[in-house]
Write a protein that holds these residues in place. Structure first.
Motif, PDB file in Angstrom:
ATOM      1  N   ARG A  52      44.023  44.596  31.607  1.00  0.00           N
ATOM      2  CA  ARG A  52      42.844  44.510  30.741  1.00  0.00           C
ATOM      3  C   ARG A  52      42.337  45.891  30.343  1.00  0.00           C
ATOM      4  O   ARG A  52      41.929  46.108  29.202  1.00  0.00           O
TER       5      ARG A  52
ATOM      6  N   VAL B 172      38.454  37.329  39.010  1.00  0.00           N
ATOM      7  CA  VAL B 172      39.612  37.800  38.236  1.00  0.00           C
ATOM      8  C   VAL B 172      40.830  36.945  38.582  1.00  0.00           C
ATOM      9  O   VAL B 172      41.194  36.823  39.746  1.00  0.00           O
ATOM     10  N   PRO B 173      41.468  36.334  37.581  1.00  0.00           N
ATOM     11  CA  PRO B 173      42.662  35.529  37.895  1.00  0.00           C
ATOM     12  C   PRO B 173      43.861  36.428  38.186  1.00  0.00           C
ATOM     13  O   PRO B 173      43.977  37.510  37.603  1.00  0.00           O
ATOM     14  N   PRO B 174      44.735  35.993  39.074  1.00  0.00           N
ATOM     15  CA  PRO B 174      45.946  36.784  39.307  1.00  0.00           C
ATOM     16  C   PRO B 174      46.869  36.710  38.092  1.00  0.00           C
ATOM     17  O   PRO B 174      46.892  35.707  37.392  1.00  0.00           O
ATOM     18  N   THR B 175      47.610  37.780  37.834  1.00  0.00           N
ATOM     19  CA  THR B 175      48.592  37.778  36.752  1.00  0.00           C
ATOM     20  C   THR B 175      49.746  36.866  37.149  1.00  0.00           C
ATOM     21  O   THR B 175      50.243  36.957  38.267  1.00  0.00           O
TER      22      THR B 175
ATOM     23  N   LYS C 140      45.975  39.666  46.067  1.00  0.00           N
ATOM     24  CA  LYS C 140      45.040  40.734  45.675  1.00  0.00           C
ATOM     25  C   LYS C 140      45.701  41.661  44.653  1.00  0.00           C
ATOM     26  O   LYS C 140      45.089  42.033  43.646  1.00  0.00           O
TER      27      LYS C 140
ATOM     28  N   THR D 249      37.549  42.182  42.701  1.00  0.00           N
ATOM     29  CA  THR D 249      38.329  41.248  41.878  1.00  0.00           C
ATOM     30  C   THR D 249      37.659  39.879  41.811  1.00  0.00           C
ATOM     31  O   THR D 249      38.315  38.884  41.540  1.00  0.00           O
TER      32      THR D 249
ATOM     33  N   GLN E 108      48.052  40.968  42.559  1.00  0.00           N
ATOM     34  CA  GLN E 108      48.197  40.310  41.254  1.00  0.00           C
ATOM     35  C   GLN E 108      46.869  40.257  40.501  1.00  0.00           C
ATOM     36  O   GLN E 108      46.837  40.227  39.269  1.00  0.00           O
ATOM     37  N   LYS E 109      45.749  40.214  41.244  1.00  0.00           N
ATOM     38  CA  LYS E 109      44.433  40.268  40.575  1.00  0.00           C
ATOM     39  C   LYS E 109      44.171  41.675  40.041  1.00  0.00           C
ATOM     40  O   LYS E 109      43.676  41.844  38.929  1.00  0.00           O
TER      41      LYS E 109
ATOM     42  N   HIS F  34      52.257  36.326  34.632  1.00  0.00           N
ATOM     43  CA  HIS F  34      53.359  36.822  33.810  1.00  0.00           C
ATOM     44  C   HIS F  34      52.875  37.993  32.969  1.00  0.00           C
ATOM     45  O   HIS F  34      51.779  37.937  32.435  1.00  0.00           O
TER      46      HIS F  34
ATOM     47  N   THR G 211      45.893  42.195  36.858  1.00  0.00           N
ATOM     48  CA  THR G 211      45.144  41.682  35.699  1.00  0.00           C
ATOM     49  C   THR G 211      44.135  42.726  35.220  1.00  0.00           C
ATOM     50  O   THR G 211      44.006  42.981  34.017  1.00  0.00           O
ATOM     51  N   LEU G 212      43.424  43.353  36.170  1.00  0.00           N
ATOM     52  CA  LEU G 212      42.420  44.355  35.798  1.00  0.00           C
ATOM     53  C   LEU G 212      43.057  45.556  35.103  1.00  0.00           C
ATOM     54  O   LEU G 212      42.522  46.065  34.110  1.00  0.00           O
TER      55      LEU G 212
END
Lengths: 95, 485
Positions: B387, A49-52, B377, A46, B379-380, A54, B383-384
């Motif tokens: 995507r 990679v920014p954390p989500t 971790k 990661t 939350q990252k 929302h 994101t992946l």
């Protein structure tokens, strides 16, 4: 990652969750097993990679601070375990 | 066909022509509940008097020419949506006697159409579970085989719709809780895009994942219910202000030019070969109907989705469930030494084992020293995963997967092994992580047990999902079969 019964007791305390002594060992085994299965997360790269924050792209949603009708206190208190003088009755916070 | 097995649109037509009344339909449905609910236990509460009164009002409305698509049609509401004056328990001892002073936004919307509510649906406690065995009251039984689970957590909603105890239902879906039991019970279940439906009045479990959606007997009904409940609501700041189309307009059974992707990671280790075969045949059918099928789509981070979900969902749950302190509403332990002791005992005796596990898991993942390794971790990775879906939807209009890796399992088989239970949602939970919509439609049977096919699309592509589901439904007869309970 193995969680001992002691650690489970500590986590339960942080959450202010009472747990039967007899269940500590079972929770410790089950939570340890779950956490072991979660080690897969550490293998995902990661970097950068920014954390989500929302799930859909929304920024802070604001509204005007306007007076609007609300529920009557009797309706709110109808489900209260204990009430007194139109308030929720709580146990002593300071002893 | 008995009245209780009518779809919404069939019942609506008969009501319009005056061939049946809502009162007759409601009595038939309540009669069916009397007949089978002792075996199924779909309901926490049956609201007989309310339903009969609402049916009479609906009949008056219809006579007066004020006839909406859902007017007078019996519905079950999952017991985690607030219904003013009717207990909303979340199938928990904590809320066993909780009577909400207001209606959830979705309940208001159904009321505006002339709702007839026959009752509140059984569920896993606080929607935490995949089998409805975590209900604090009793498990719900699958109408296709009473010794098996209906899936969960909206198990009561899907069994009721499958067995004729309600014409349709509202469920909620945090990691598969509408789609997985819909697949297990051979009904249609849709989880809309995050933000499509207001969560106001839905008892919070994991706020960034929860979404309310329809459980119906066919795809047309699904579109009708989505029409009724979708839309922006200022009281839920995460609901999205986007126009709501007429979803029935997307019910065009034509797949020409549609690109379908099949992600290989969803045919996971441990998947039953019968299930895999049924779903591959169903995808083949979509190809025959004119869609272009790409069997080689890859979503490589899928194997990490389960861990990602079971960090994020419990973390949010532990914060949401901190409100149950025995002061404002709900269960309250009386025998206690002081304030802290009272709070601890309230939760000790008010929550069941799975809720406790998730509170502890979330507390651990958010605690000092572990926050970065777990919550951040996850939350990252989230994101992946989001995507990856976006990339796939740049090439495909929809993705098709199994709804679950197995057919319904036996009651009791997984209750003592939480990790095995979590795996029941392995195909559905990535969808909540990414906030995208997903629908499960009946795709066949293995030894008499239902298999669901899941169709996924990009955010706010519910119309495309309904179009694919409609085409498949018209080309097959799986959805017309009813359990012999």
């Amino acid at each position: 990652m193995r969680l001992s019964s002691e650690e489970v007791r500590h986590i339960a305390l942080l959450a202010r969750l009472g747990v039967d002594e007899a269940d500590l060992e079972k929770f410790s085994e089950q939570l340890s097993n779950i956490l072991e299965n979660f080690e897969i997360l550490q293998r995902v790269d990661t970097t950068g990679v920014p954390p989500t924050s929302h799930p859909v792209a929304l920024n802070n949603v604001l509204r005007d601070d306007e007076v609007a009708p609300s529920l009557a206190s009797t309706e709110i208190l109808a489900n209260a375990p204990r009430e007194e003088e139109d308030c929720f009755r709580v146990r002593a916070v300071l002893e | 066909m008995p009245l209780y097995n009518l779809s919404i649109h069939e019942a609506h037509d008969l009501l319009s022509r005056g061939e049946i009344s809502s009162l007759e339909l409601t009595k038939a449905t309540l009669g069916r509940i009397d007949e089978v609910d002792g075996k199924l236990r779909s309901f926490v509460t049956v609201t007989r008097e309310l339903a009969l009164a609402q049916a009479q009002q609906a009949d008056e409305r219809i006579k007066a020419g004020d006839h909406a698509p859902l007017t007078g049609i019996p519905v079950l509401i999952k017991d985690n949506m607030c219904t003013k004056g009717t207990k909303t328990t979340c199938s928990s001892k904590m809320l066993e006697n909780f009577v909400p002073p207001y209606d959830a936004a979705v309940v208001e919307k159904l009321n505006a159409q002339g709702m007839v509510m026959v009752g509140k649906g059984n569920m896993d406690e606080f929607a935490m579970g995949s089998s409805t065995e975590n209900s604090a009251f009793y498990p719900t039984h699958n109408p296709w085989d009473l010794e098996r689970v209906p899936g969960g957590s909206s198990g009561g909603a899907t069994t009721a719709v499958a067995a004729g105890e309600a014409v349709y239902a509202l469920g909620s879906d945090t990691g598969g809780s509408i789609r997985q039991p819909a697949g297990f019970c051979s009904v249609v279940g849709l989880k809309p895009t995050y933000g499509r439906v207001s969560r106001y009045g839905l008892v919070a479990f994991a706020s960034s994942l929860d979404q309310i959606g329809p459980v119906t007997r066919d795809v047309t009904d699904c579109a009708l219910v989505l029409n009724a409940i979708a839309g922006h609501d200022p009281r839920d700041s995460t609901s999205v202000d986007q126009p709501v189309p007429d979803y029935t307009k997307s019910l065009i059974p034509d797949l020409k030019g549609l690109r379908i992707g099949v992600p290989e990671e969803y045919f996971v280790e441990g998947m039953e070969s019968g299930v895999e075969q049924v779903v591959r045949q169903a995808v083949g059918k979509l190809g025959e109907l004119g869609a272009e099928v790409d069997w080689g789509v890859s979503l490589p981070n899928t194997p990490a989705a389960l861990a990602c979900y079971y960090i994020i969902a419990p973390s949010e749950a532990m914060a949401n469930l901190a409100r149950y302190d025995g002061v404002k509403y709900g269960f309250s332990a009386r025998e206690a030494e002081n304030m802290w002791d009272a709070m601890e005992k309230t939760r000790q005796y008010g929550f069941g084992p799975e809720v406790k596990r998730r509170i502890m898991l979330g507390t651990y993942a958010l605690s000092a020293g572990y926050y970065e390794a777990y919550y951040l971790k996850a939350q990252k990775v989230r994101t992946l995963i989001t995507r990856e879906f976006a990339d796939a939807f740049a090439r495909c209009d929809v993705l098709v997967t199994p709804t679950s890796p197995t057919v319904p399992f036996r009651i009791g088989e997984r209750v003592d092994d939480p990790m095995q239970m979590y795996l029941a949602d392995v195909c559905t939970l990535p969808v909540n992580i990414a906030g995208i919509p997903g629908i499960s439609v009946p795709a066949g049977f293995v030894d008499g047990l239902p298999v669901g096919m899941q169709i996924l699309g990009k955010p706010f592509s519910e119309e495309t999902l309904l179009r694919v589901a409609c085409a498949y439904e018209q080309a097959t007869d799986w959805g017309q079969r009813r359990p012999g309970v």
